[in-house]
Structure formats: C-alpha cells, structure tokens
Motif scaffolding. Structure first.
Motif, short mmCIF file in Angstrom:
data_model
loop_
_atom_site.label_atom_id
_atom_site.label_comp_id
_atom_site.label_asym_id
_atom_site.label_seq_id
_atom_site.Cartn_x
_atom_site.Cartn_y
_atom_site.Cartn_z
N MET A 1 0.85 -1.17 0.00
CA MET A 1 0.00 0.00 0.00
C MET A 1 0.90 1.24 0.00
N ARG A 2 0.56 2.20 -0.84
CA ARG A 2 1.38 3.41 -0.96
C ARG A 2 1.27 4.29 0.28
N SER A 3 2.33 5.05 0.50
CA SER A 3 2.41 5.87 1.71
C SER A 3 1.28 6.89 1.81
N GLU A 4 0.85 7.47 0.67
CA GLU A 4 -0.23 8.47 0.71
C GLU A 4 -1.54 7.84 1.21
N VAL A 5 -1.78 6.60 0.81
CA VAL A 5 -2.98 5.90 1.26
C VAL A 5 -2.85 5.56 2.73
N ARG A 6 -1.69 5.04 3.13
CA ARG A 6 -1.47 4.71 4.54
C ARG A 6 -1.67 5.93 5.43
N THR A 7 -1.17 7.08 5.00
CA THR A 7 -1.31 8.32 5.79
C THR A 7 -2.78 8.70 5.93
N ASP A 11 -5.14 8.47 9.61
CA ASP A 11 -5.82 9.60 10.24
C ASP A 11 -7.28 9.31 10.55
N GLY A 12 -7.76 8.13 10.17
CA GLY A 12 -9.10 7.69 10.55
C GLY A 12 -10.21 8.29 9.72
N ARG A 27 -7.54 17.10 5.19
CA ARG A 27 -7.96 15.77 4.72
C ARG A 27 -8.22 15.78 3.22
N ALA A 28 -8.77 16.87 2.70
CA ALA A 28 -9.00 16.97 1.25
C ALA A 28 -7.66 16.95 0.50
N ARG A 29 -6.66 17.65 1.03
CA ARG A 29 -5.33 17.64 0.40
C ARG A 29 -4.72 16.25 0.43
N GLN A 30 -4.88 15.55 1.56
CA GLN A 30 -4.37 14.18 1.65
C GLN A 30 -4.99 13.30 0.56
N LEU A 31 -6.28 13.45 0.38
CA LEU A 31 -6.99 12.65 -0.61
C LEU A 31 -6.54 13.00 -2.02
#
Length: 96
Positions: A1-7, A11-12, A27-31
C-alpha cells in the motif's frame, strides 16, 4: 500500500461538519495526493475512512477515488459508527 494511502487511512474517518476548516482542507489535500487508480487493497482500506456526513463534499471525492480501483473490490465492512450510509453507497456502486 502506498504511503499516501497509509497516511490518509491512519488519520481515521473523515471529520464531520463541525470540524475546523483547516482540518477539512488537510484531509482533502491528503486525498488529492493519492494518485489514481488505487489498488483493490487500497480501495478497501480507504473505504474505512468515511465519517458521519459528507464532510463538505470530501466524502464524495473519497467515493470517486475508491471507484478507480480495477476489478472487484474486496467486501467492505461498514466504515464505522454513523457511516452506514456510505457503506451502502459503495455496495450499490460495486454491485454488492
């Protein structure tokens, strides 16, 4: 699993409408940082991140990211307390 998805998953669930603008934007930026398509495994993990409402549209973005996974996505348990509506959206779109 890629790090962006894991992050994002770490965060729940997405916050509700009462969250600060900064938290919702974060959270929108993470997505947005998650490149598409996602793998079926990543889609299943992301599906656990729905919150109690649409988080000012961020939940719909999450649905669209999940839908980029090729092929069938593993069965997903309801995302969490109060998030059953999003599980139903996903099940309906996945044909489950």
């Amino acid at each position: 699993m890629r790090s962006e998805v894991r992050t994002f998953v770490a965060d729940g669930p997405l916050p509700d409408w009462d969250a600060s603008e900064e938290e919702i934007d974060r959270r929108a930026r993470q997505l947005t940082a998650i490149s598409r398509p996602v793998t079926p495994e990543e889609a299943a993990a992301l599906a656990t991140c729905f919150g109690p409402d649409d988080c000012y549209g961020v939940a719909w973005t999450l649905v669209h990211v999940i839908e980029t996974a090729p092929g069938p996505v593993p069965q997903v348990d309801p995302p969490g307390p109060g998030a059953g509506d999003w599980a139903e959206v996903l099940r309906g779109r996945w044909g489950g």
